[in-house]
Design an enzyme around this catalytic site. Structure first.
Site, PDB file in Angstrom:
ATOM      1  N   LYS A 126      32.537  32.184 -37.028  1.00  0.00           N
ATOM      2  CA  LYS A 126      33.070  33.220 -36.125  1.00  0.00           C
ATOM      3  C   LYS A 126      31.946  33.641 -35.194  1.00  0.00           C
ATOM      4  O   LYS A 126      30.781  33.595 -35.581  1.00  0.00           O
ATOM      5  CB  LYS A 126      33.532  34.442 -36.935  1.00  0.00           C
ATOM      6  CG  LYS A 126      34.526  35.310 -36.189  1.00  0.00           C
ATOM      7  CD  LYS A 126      35.941  34.872 -36.473  1.00  0.00           C
ATOM      8  CE  LYS A 126      36.941  35.567 -35.615  1.00  0.00           C
ATOM      9  NZ  LYS A 126      38.318  35.223 -36.036  1.00  0.00           N
ATOM     10  N   ASP A 166      39.925  35.198 -30.072  1.00  0.00           N
ATOM     11  CA  ASP A 166      40.204  36.288 -31.023  1.00  0.00           C
ATOM     12  C   ASP A 166      40.348  37.520 -30.130  1.00  0.00           C
ATOM     13  O   ASP A 166      40.668  37.371 -28.931  1.00  0.00           O
ATOM     14  CB  ASP A 166      39.056  36.414 -32.047  1.00  0.00           C
ATOM     15  CG  ASP A 166      39.418  37.321 -33.233  1.00  0.00           C
ATOM     16  OD1 ASP A 166      40.099  36.855 -34.152  1.00  0.00           O
ATOM     17  OD2 ASP A 166      39.032  38.516 -33.237  1.00  0.00           O
TER      18      ASP A 166
HETATM   19  P1  NDP Z   1      44.088  40.646 -28.414  1.00  0.00           P
HETATM   20  O1  NDP Z   1      42.787  41.007 -27.808  1.00  0.00           O
HETATM   21  O2  NDP Z   1      45.015  39.754 -27.684  1.00  0.00           O
HETATM   22  O3  NDP Z   1      44.913  41.950 -28.796  1.00  0.00           O
HETATM   23  C1  NDP Z   1      44.361  42.902 -29.648  1.00  0.00           C
HETATM   24  C2  NDP Z   1      45.317  44.063 -29.751  1.00  0.00           C
HETATM   25  O4  NDP Z   1      44.871  44.932 -30.794  1.00  0.00           O
HETATM   26  C3  NDP Z   1      45.366  44.900 -28.486  1.00  0.00           C
HETATM   27  O5  NDP Z   1      46.613  45.496 -28.381  1.00  0.00           O
HETATM   28  C4  NDP Z   1      44.275  45.923 -28.756  1.00  0.00           C
HETATM   29  O6  NDP Z   1      44.419  47.110 -28.020  1.00  0.00           O
HETATM   30  C5  NDP Z   1      44.474  46.187 -30.226  1.00  0.00           C
HETATM   31  N1  NDP Z   1      43.192  46.606 -30.805  1.00  0.00           N
HETATM   32  C6  NDP Z   1      42.024  45.923 -30.785  1.00  0.00           C
HETATM   33  N2  NDP Z   1      41.051  46.620 -31.361  1.00  0.00           N
HETATM   34  C7  NDP Z   1      41.607  47.777 -31.736  1.00  0.00           C
HETATM   35  C8  NDP Z   1      41.106  48.923 -32.378  1.00  0.00           C
HETATM   36  N3  NDP Z   1      39.820  49.006 -32.742  1.00  0.00           N
HETATM   37  N4  NDP Z   1      41.972  49.937 -32.626  1.00  0.00           N
HETATM   38  C9  NDP Z   1      43.296  49.833 -32.247  1.00  0.00           C
HETATM   39  N5  NDP Z   1      43.818  48.768 -31.636  1.00  0.00           N
HETATM   40  C10 NDP Z   1      42.988  47.768 -31.382  1.00  0.00           C
HETATM   41  O7  NDP Z   1      43.694  40.017 -29.842  1.00  0.00           O
HETATM   42  P2  NDP Z   1      44.615  39.144 -30.821  1.00  0.00           P
HETATM   43  O8  NDP Z   1      46.037  39.507 -30.703  1.00  0.00           O
HETATM   44  O9  NDP Z   1      44.188  37.744 -30.672  1.00  0.00           O
HETATM   45  O10 NDP Z   1      44.051  39.622 -32.241  1.00  0.00           O
HETATM   46  C11 NDP Z   1      44.673  40.643 -33.023  1.00  0.00           C
HETATM   47  C12 NDP Z   1      44.265  40.493 -34.471  1.00  0.00           C
HETATM   48  O11 NDP Z   1      44.693  39.204 -34.950  1.00  0.00           O
HETATM   49  C13 NDP Z   1      42.763  40.527 -34.754  1.00  0.00           C
HETATM   50  O12 NDP Z   1      42.547  41.111 -36.027  1.00  0.00           O
HETATM   51  C14 NDP Z   1      42.372  39.061 -34.823  1.00  0.00           C
HETATM   52  O13 NDP Z   1      41.198  38.849 -35.575  1.00  0.00           O
HETATM   53  C15 NDP Z   1      43.599  38.504 -35.537  1.00  0.00           C
HETATM   54  N6  NDP Z   1      43.841  37.082 -35.395  1.00  0.00           N
HETATM   55  C16 NDP Z   1      43.939  36.488 -34.165  1.00  0.00           C
HETATM   56  C17 NDP Z   1      44.209  35.144 -34.068  1.00  0.00           C
HETATM   57  C18 NDP Z   1      44.414  34.479 -32.768  1.00  0.00           C
HETATM   58  O14 NDP Z   1      44.780  33.295 -32.771  1.00  0.00           O
HETATM   59  N7  NDP Z   1      44.240  35.127 -31.643  1.00  0.00           N
HETATM   60  C19 NDP Z   1      44.314  34.309 -35.269  1.00  0.00           C
HETATM   61  C20 NDP Z   1      44.280  35.031 -36.514  1.00  0.00           C
HETATM   62  C21 NDP Z   1      44.024  36.367 -36.546  1.00  0.00           C
HETATM   63  P3  NDP Z   1      43.417  47.413 -26.796  1.00  0.00           P
HETATM   64  O15 NDP Z   1      43.938  46.578 -25.656  1.00  0.00           O
HETATM   65  O16 NDP Z   1      43.524  48.858 -26.563  1.00  0.00           O
HETATM   66  O17 NDP Z   1      42.041  46.996 -27.225  1.00  0.00           O
HETATM   67  O1  2IT Z   2      41.028  34.670 -36.997  1.00  0.00           O
HETATM   68  C1  2IT Z   2      41.425  33.529 -36.625  1.00  0.00           C
HETATM   69  O2  2IT Z   2      41.913  32.740 -37.425  1.00  0.00           O
HETATM   70  C2  2IT Z   2      41.326  33.200 -35.206  1.00  0.00           C
HETATM   71  N1  2IT Z   2      40.917  34.048 -34.411  1.00  0.00           N
HETATM   72  C3  2IT Z   2      41.707  31.840 -34.725  1.00  0.00           C
HETATM   73  C4  2IT Z   2      40.584  30.863 -34.942  1.00  0.00           C
HETATM   74  C5  2IT Z   2      40.792  29.487 -34.358  1.00  0.00           C
HETATM   75  O3  2IT Z   2      39.824  28.720 -34.463  1.00  0.00           O
HETATM   76  O4  2IT Z   2      41.865  29.172 -33.839  1.00  0.00           O
END
Ligand code: NDP
Ligand code: 2IT
Length: 453
Positions: A126, A166
């Protein structure tokens, strides 16, 4: 907790001070593994968990860039290369002001076990930066990404370490990062996933994490001859994962009623339908606006501002059947968990990484609800990243239905592994133990085979 685990945790905390999320993630896994260490002392004797909690390599670097006003800015970049026992390091990059080494070690540690569950050959890593893309122009984001990649490129490669997105890193950032890698290395390879479909990306990768979390909920409900049809669902976040969780919930006939960002949440009792979701996608992905604007477009909904000093999030107190936390770590605390259970929620499928505090997890497990922890429920994203790597290596593109079919099969396989492993170790229905143990055993056996490295 066994003496072995409490000793291990005391040592880990002493060696890694000031990294509470990393301690939390390891503690949960170590507790699940007590059952494994009793049955198979070989893992303890070979100090597998001690080795797994020490990153194989950590890279930290300066990221200098110039903002639109001509001012010099300095951020810190990281890549934690945690474990390569079963494949190249694989995992996302997070750009968020809260990023620090401990946070990335928690995410990298979870990633190792998650990737093992996907059935694909990927190690875990990561990375990211304390850079905040919010409020920055495209040109600023590009200059930052180019500076970040100028250093990172010497440490990664399609057979070494393959980053992805992420929080704060989506298609735009992956594009700028890929462009700079290609320019410096003079090679067009699958060094990143989440790429655009015309330049080496995979169909369904943007959708995969959200879709996967819903497929996982579907599998859990299936064990009780139940499904998502008509279920009222709470979704947090409004980014990549949340958007596609909502989309798949609609496909499944469910009724998503909430979305949020770090400023607050909206509640739409009529349901967030396809038209409203499309509006949210435009708001978030094109205009990069705030979720509060939803109530101006759809006045039946309400907006509640987040209270940073509050001891709970009122969104989790809304009566519902299912919850899909898709924002960030520790967004559901003990009080929130109690509210969810009181409000009738009996399915929690985690799109985010470690969104529930240990107290919340304990309550879900004691209540015997269908609780799918992040490292199992959100593994669909990295799984389709693995499929993107395969397509890049073969220089072909699979059709949408082909990738979606593979994603469904992988989520089914993850669910089965978690369920069967939980049962094998005497805790049926406990997906936390199932995920932690099944992921650990796969990586641990590979480490034993490969000797002390
Ligand atoms: P994005 O940046 O696309 O969206 C994040 C969302 O979560 C936004 O709405 C953001 O709001 C909100 N958010 C972020 N930080 C905070 C905080 N500290 N408090 C409240 N709200 C918060 O990210 P993703 O959708 O990609 O990721 C969301 C979650 O999913 C994370 O935990 C990530 O690790 C996990 N994840 C993502 C994967 C992926 O493929 N993208 C894969 C597996 C897990 P704001 O705009 O206000 O910051
Ligand atoms: O938390 C996760 O699994 C991710 N942000 C996606 C990682 C990836 O390599 O697609």
């Amino acid at each position: 907790m066994s003496d072995y685990v409490s000793g291990l945790m005391a040592d880990l905390k002493a060696r890694n001070p000031g990294e509470p999320e990393f301690h939390q993630a390891v503690q949960e896994v170590a507790e699940s593994l007590t059952l494994v260490f009793e049955r198979h002392p070989k893992y303890r004797e070979a100090k597998i968990l001690e080795r797994m909690t020490e990153p194989e390599r950590v890279i930290m670097f300066r990221v200098p860039w110039v903002d639109d006003a001509g001012e010099i800015r300095i951020n810190r970049g990281y890549r934690v290369e945690m474990n390569s026992a079963i494949g190249p390091y694989k995992g996302g990059l997070r750009f968020h002001p809260t990023v620090n080494l401990g946070l990335l070690k928690f995410l990298a540690f979870e990633q190792v076990l998650k990737n093992a569950l996907t059935t694909l050959p990927m190690g875990g890593g990561k990375g990211g930066s304390d850079f905040d893309p919010k409020g920055k122009s495209d040109a600023e984001v590009m200059r930052f990404c180019q500076s970040f990649m100028t250093e990172l490129q010497r440490h990664i490669g399609p057979n070494t370490d393959v980053p992805a997105g992420d929080i704060g890193v989506g298609g735009r950032e992956i594009g700028y990062l890929f462009g700079q890698y290609k320019r410096i290395r003079n090679e067009f390879t699958g060094v990143l996933t989440g790429k655009g479909i015309e330049w080496g990306g995979s169909l369904i990768r943007p959708e995969a994490t959200g879709y996967g979390a819903v497929y996982f909920a579907h599998e859990m409900l299936g064990t009780r001859d139940d499904n998502l049809e008509g279920k009222v669902c709470l979704v947090s976040g409004s980014g990549n994962v949340a958007q596609f969780a909502v989309e798949k919930l609609l496909d499944m006939g469910a009724k998503p009623v909430t979305m949020s960002d770090s400023n607050g949440f909206i509640h739409d009792p009529d349901g967030i339908d396809r038209e409203k979701l499309e509006w949210v996608m435009e708001l978030k992905n094109v205009r990069r606006g705030r979720i509060r604007e939803y109530v101006e477009a759809f006045p039946h909904a309400t907006y509640t501002e987040a209270d940073p000093k509050g001891d709970h999030n009122p969104m989790w107190a809304i009566p519902a059947d299912c919850a899909f936390p898709c924002a960030t770590q520790n967004e559901i605390n003990g009080k929130d968990a109690a509210n969810l259970l009181n409000g009738g929620v009996y399915v929690v499928s985690e799109g985010a990484n470690m969104p529930s505090t240990p107290d919340a997890v304990d309550q879900f497990l004691s209540a015997g609800i269908l609780y799918g922890p992040g490292k199992a429920a959100n593994a669909g994203g990295v799984a389709v990243s693995g499929l993107e790597m395969s397509q890049d290596a073969l220089r072909i593109t699979w059709a949408r239905h082909e990738v979606d079919g593979r994603l469904k099969d992988i989520m089914k396989a993850i669910h089965k592994q978690c369920r069967e492993t939980a049962e094998e170790y005497g805790t049926p229905g406990n997906y936390v133990n199932g995920a932690n143990i099944a992921g650990f055993v796969k990586v641990a056996d590979a480490m034993l085979d490969q000797g002390l490295v």
